[in-house]
Design an enzyme around this catalytic site. Structure first.
Site, PDB file in Angstrom:
ATOM      1  N   GLU A  26      -0.504  -8.592   5.449  1.00 26.95           N
ATOM      2  CA  GLU A  26      -0.136  -8.659   6.874  1.00 26.95           C
ATOM      3  C   GLU A  26      -1.334  -8.407   7.781  1.00 26.95           C
ATOM      4  O   GLU A  26      -1.296  -8.717   8.961  1.00 26.95           O
ATOM      5  CB  GLU A  26       1.008  -7.671   7.173  1.00 26.95           C
ATOM      6  CG  GLU A  26       0.637  -6.195   7.232  1.00 26.95           C
ATOM      7  CD  GLU A  26       0.416  -5.543   5.868  1.00 26.95           C
ATOM      8  OE1 GLU A  26       0.489  -6.236   4.837  1.00 26.95           O
ATOM      9  OE2 GLU A  26       0.155  -4.325   5.854  1.00 26.95           O
ATOM     10  N   HIS A  82      -2.967  -5.308   1.865  1.00 23.34           N
ATOM     11  CA  HIS A  82      -2.219  -5.579   3.099  1.00 23.34           C
ATOM     12  C   HIS A  82      -2.330  -7.043   3.508  1.00 23.34           C
ATOM     13  O   HIS A  82      -3.136  -7.368   4.384  1.00 23.34           O
ATOM     14  CB  HIS A  82      -2.822  -4.768   4.255  1.00 23.34           C
ATOM     15  CG  HIS A  82      -2.714  -3.291   4.126  1.00 23.34           C
ATOM     16  ND1 HIS A  82      -1.657  -2.577   4.622  1.00 23.34           N
ATOM     17  CD2 HIS A  82      -3.552  -2.389   3.590  1.00 23.34           C
ATOM     18  CE1 HIS A  82      -1.836  -1.301   4.389  1.00 23.34           C
ATOM     19  NE2 HIS A  82      -2.981  -1.156   3.766  1.00 23.34           N
ATOM     20  N   CYS A 106       0.830  -1.205   0.000  1.00 23.29           N
ATOM     21  CA  CYS A 106       0.000   0.000   0.000  1.00 23.29           C
ATOM     22  C   CYS A 106       0.871   1.264   0.000  1.00 23.29           C
ATOM     23  O   CYS A 106       1.490   1.562  -1.009  1.00 23.29           O
ATOM     24  CB  CYS A 106      -0.992  -0.067   1.155  1.00 23.29           C
ATOM     25  SG  CYS A 106      -2.427   0.971   0.877  1.00 23.29           S
TER      26      CYS A 106
END
Ligand code: GLN
Length: 216
Positions: free
Chosen positions: A190, A188, A93
């Site tokens: 994560e 994302h 991002c």
């Protein structure tokens, strides 16, 4: 060859020292994900910390802030130079924005580290679809679709001949790509507990380390 279990085991046997740029944004989630995969993950806030790592993850957050703080802390130039020399980097991002050679809808004076031959538009989904999650098909990754979180996300609008597209939205917009030792995603992994992009990145780091050892 792309067997994730084998690569995770290898990472445990020889921990890869991977930095996460920790000036702003969701760096804690990246550190946790990398540790889970067996890497020696370290926050990077100072030049000395940056010089001690073999690869760098640039987190999501706010690219204008990451840009300003990295220049303020004297990290921008060393990072730019290292990427140009082949440092493996992964940006999610805002991190993707920091890697792009060309930005659209950048803030006045905003700079990126560059190195990734892509044109990235910030906040590409406007206010209507500001944030959303979706399942993406990623041919390179085995094990089913990727749950992807987009948060005021950028997209890759143009890319050079050396760029490999890894994922696109159904409308064709490119949201994950790779070029040499550079990996970037608009979303994302994560945040959704999706480990496969970080695994892919660790494979890239391992190959890069191997190559530099051989040429040393
Ligand atoms: N819109 C942000 C920027 O321009 C990126 C958002 C994110 O990283 N989730 O930096």
């Amino acid at each position: 060859m792309n067997n994730a279990a084998v690569n995770v085991a290898d990472a445990h046997a020889h921990p890869l020292r991977v930095g996460v740029l920790a000036l702003q944004g969701d760096y804690r989630e990246h550190l946790a994900m990398l540790e889970t995969l067996g890497a020696d993950a370290r926050p990077v806030r100072r030049v000395e910390e940056f010089e001690a790592v073999a690869a760098l993850v640039i987190p999501g957050g706010e690219s204008t802030v990451i840009d300003k703080l990295s220049r303020l802390f004297g990290l921008a130039e060393p990072i730019r130079a290292a990427i140009a020399s082949g440092l493996p980097v992964y940006g999610t991002c805002a991190g993707l924005i920091m890697l792009a050679d060309r930005l659209l809808d950048a803030a006045p004076g905003q700079q990126s580290f560059g190195g990734f031959d892509v044109t990235v538009r910030r906040n590409a989904f406007g206010s209507q679809a500001d944030s959303f999650e979706t399942d993406l098909a990623v041919a390179k990754l085995t094990g089913g679709t990727v749950r992807a979180a987009f948060i005021r996300a950028p997209v890759i609008e143009q890319f050079g001949a050396d760029v490999e597209v890894l994922a696109s939205l159904p409308d064709g917009r490119v949201v994950a790509a790779r070029q040499g030792n550079i990996l970037g995603t608009s979303f994302h992994p994560e945040m959704t507990g999706e480990p496969r992009f970080h695994e892919l990145f660790l494979q890239m780091v391992k190959r890069a380390t191997y190559r530099s050892k051989r040429t040393a």
